[in-house]
Design a protein around this motif. Sequence first.
Motif, PDB file in Angstrom:
ATOM      1  N   ARG A 102      -1.768  -8.088 -34.233  1.00 13.66           N
ATOM      2  CA  ARG A 102      -2.084  -7.026 -33.458  1.00 13.66           C
ATOM      3  C   ARG A 102      -1.698  -7.321 -32.177  1.00 13.66           C
ATOM      4  O   ARG A 102      -0.922  -6.554 -31.369  1.00 13.66           O
ATOM      5  CB  ARG A 102      -3.673  -6.783 -33.148  1.00 13.66           C
ATOM      6  CG  ARG A 102      -3.933  -5.511 -32.285  1.00 13.66           C
ATOM      7  CD  ARG A 102      -3.309  -4.205 -32.348  1.00 13.66           C
ATOM      8  NE  ARG A 102      -3.999  -3.210 -31.457  1.00 13.66           N
ATOM      9  CZ  ARG A 102      -3.581  -2.110 -31.270  1.00 13.66           C
ATOM     10  NH1 ARG A 102      -2.507  -1.576 -32.214  1.00 13.66           N
ATOM     11  NH2 ARG A 102      -3.941  -1.441 -30.502  1.00 13.66           N
TER      12      ARG A 102
ATOM     13  N   THR B 288       2.076  -7.184 -32.064  1.00 12.86           N
ATOM     14  CA  THR B 288       2.680  -5.689 -31.959  1.00 12.86           C
ATOM     15  C   THR B 288       2.343  -5.302 -30.539  1.00 12.86           C
ATOM     16  O   THR B 288       3.558  -4.594 -30.115  1.00 12.86           O
ATOM     17  CB  THR B 288       1.652  -4.831 -32.942  1.00 12.86           C
ATOM     18  OG1 THR B 288       1.720  -5.319 -34.416  1.00 12.86           O
ATOM     19  CG2 THR B 288       2.124  -3.500 -32.930  1.00 12.86           C
ATOM     20  N   GLN B 289       1.316  -5.619 -29.909  1.00 13.47           N
ATOM     21  CA  GLN B 289       1.276  -5.014 -28.610  1.00 13.47           C
ATOM     22  C   GLN B 289       2.236  -5.663 -27.591  1.00 13.47           C
ATOM     23  O   GLN B 289       2.706  -5.066 -26.692  1.00 13.47           O
ATOM     24  CB  GLN B 289       0.003  -5.405 -28.125  1.00 13.47           C
ATOM     25  CG  GLN B 289      -1.285  -4.525 -28.757  1.00 13.47           C
ATOM     26  CD  GLN B 289      -1.404  -3.403 -28.621  1.00 13.47           C
ATOM     27  OE1 GLN B 289      -0.660  -2.405 -29.328  1.00 13.47           O
ATOM     28  NE2 GLN B 289      -1.950  -2.851 -27.631  1.00 13.47           N
TER      29      GLN B 289
ATOM     30  N   THR C 109       2.945   1.662 -39.911  1.00 13.80           N
ATOM     31  CA  THR C 109       2.080   2.356 -38.609  1.00 13.80           C
ATOM     32  C   THR C 109       3.001   2.221 -37.169  1.00 13.80           C
ATOM     33  O   THR C 109       2.859   2.945 -36.485  1.00 13.80           O
ATOM     34  CB  THR C 109       0.888   2.216 -38.625  1.00 13.80           C
ATOM     35  OG1 THR C 109       0.450   2.245 -39.732  1.00 13.80           O
ATOM     36  CG2 THR C 109       0.011   2.935 -37.553  1.00 13.80           C
ATOM     37  N   TYR C 110       3.110   0.749 -36.905  1.00 14.73           N
ATOM     38  CA  TYR C 110       3.387   0.430 -35.519  1.00 14.73           C
ATOM     39  C   TYR C 110       4.959   0.242 -35.414  1.00 14.73           C
ATOM     40  O   TYR C 110       5.464  -0.271 -34.264  1.00 14.73           O
ATOM     41  CB  TYR C 110       2.553  -0.724 -35.034  1.00 14.73           C
ATOM     42  CG  TYR C 110       1.224  -0.300 -34.858  1.00 14.73           C
ATOM     43  CD1 TYR C 110       0.470   0.547 -34.292  1.00 14.73           C
ATOM     44  CD2 TYR C 110       0.272  -0.893 -36.196  1.00 14.73           C
ATOM     45  CE1 TYR C 110      -0.839   0.899 -34.437  1.00 14.73           C
ATOM     46  CE2 TYR C 110      -1.090  -0.756 -36.108  1.00 14.73           C
ATOM     47  CZ  TYR C 110      -1.588   0.129 -35.333  1.00 14.73           C
ATOM     48  OH  TYR C 110      -2.945   0.650 -35.382  1.00 14.73           O
TER      49      TYR C 110
END
Length: 327
Positions: free
Chosen positions: A111, A114-115, A167-168
């Motif tokens: 996560r 990804t951010q 999704t990302y």
Amino acid sequence: MENAIKNKKILITGGAGFIGSNLCNYFVKNNEVVCLDNFATGHFHNIAHLIDNKNFTLIEGDIRDYTVCEAAVKGIDYVLHQAALGSVPRSINDPITSNEVNVSGFLNILRASTQEGVARFVYAASSSTYGDSEALPKLEDVIGNPLSPYAVTKYVNELYADVFSKTYGIEVIGLRYFNVFGRNQDPNGAYAAVIPKFVKSFINHESPVINGDGNFSRDFTYIDNVVHMNEKALETKDINAINTVYNTAYGDRTTLNELIKYLKEYLSEFDPEISNIEVKYDSIRDGDIPHSLASIEKAKKLLNYNPKYSLKEGLREAVEWYWKNLK
């Protein structure tokens, strides 16, 4: 090996561990490397020689802490995620902690990556994902039911990686490691891998203990093949080669009895008395897979992966390292 990745900033989680430290040693030559480790299973001595290297930064922290993950990925181009609690027996004895590290910790670093907009996230998957599938060789798209909590956690990693890529939009590649061995592998503790454990026993003139009758087989894979595979996963520009998983192995299998024979032969060159040491046999461990053999055709085709070291070639190098460092 010639380093094809240059002038990048690479985060290696679990960088003080066995595989992680070898990745640090390799990539720091031409890149800026950030090593994240909490030293639960990794060792400072694996990376001590890198501390004064201007291209190397050590962050002591835990992937279970999201703020640590956020800090670690700042400005990072690539992530090589190696941090995990390995060992099938360990996960059977303590499934809660294995899940916290291997699932929650994985999700944290994925996560955060990804951010931050990390370009590619390559992670250590596991051959344990094949579970009770008896098919040989193991093909990436054909898996069975998990046989241990550890196998569950590593399969969940693959599911999360797939969802995040779709999704990302983060590029992910999973590497299913098959019984990796070589320099910096810890021979100590209840959950030590079989090769350094056997070697240490022989060096100490003690009988190695095999679980089962010695006819279980594994696709033993030398560390330099694994480093090579990580590099191939980072450098590929083929859109068909990303957002998937690959077997990371040599593509051959060896029984434990055969392994013992090779180890005795190579170690006896340093100490002839080792050739006379007998082996002990014990009960099969819960969660153990009888046979493991990887198909590496997918990696050859899509990543141009070409493992340089067979078991025997890798063992010769590894035994020399073990002899110098385990005595």
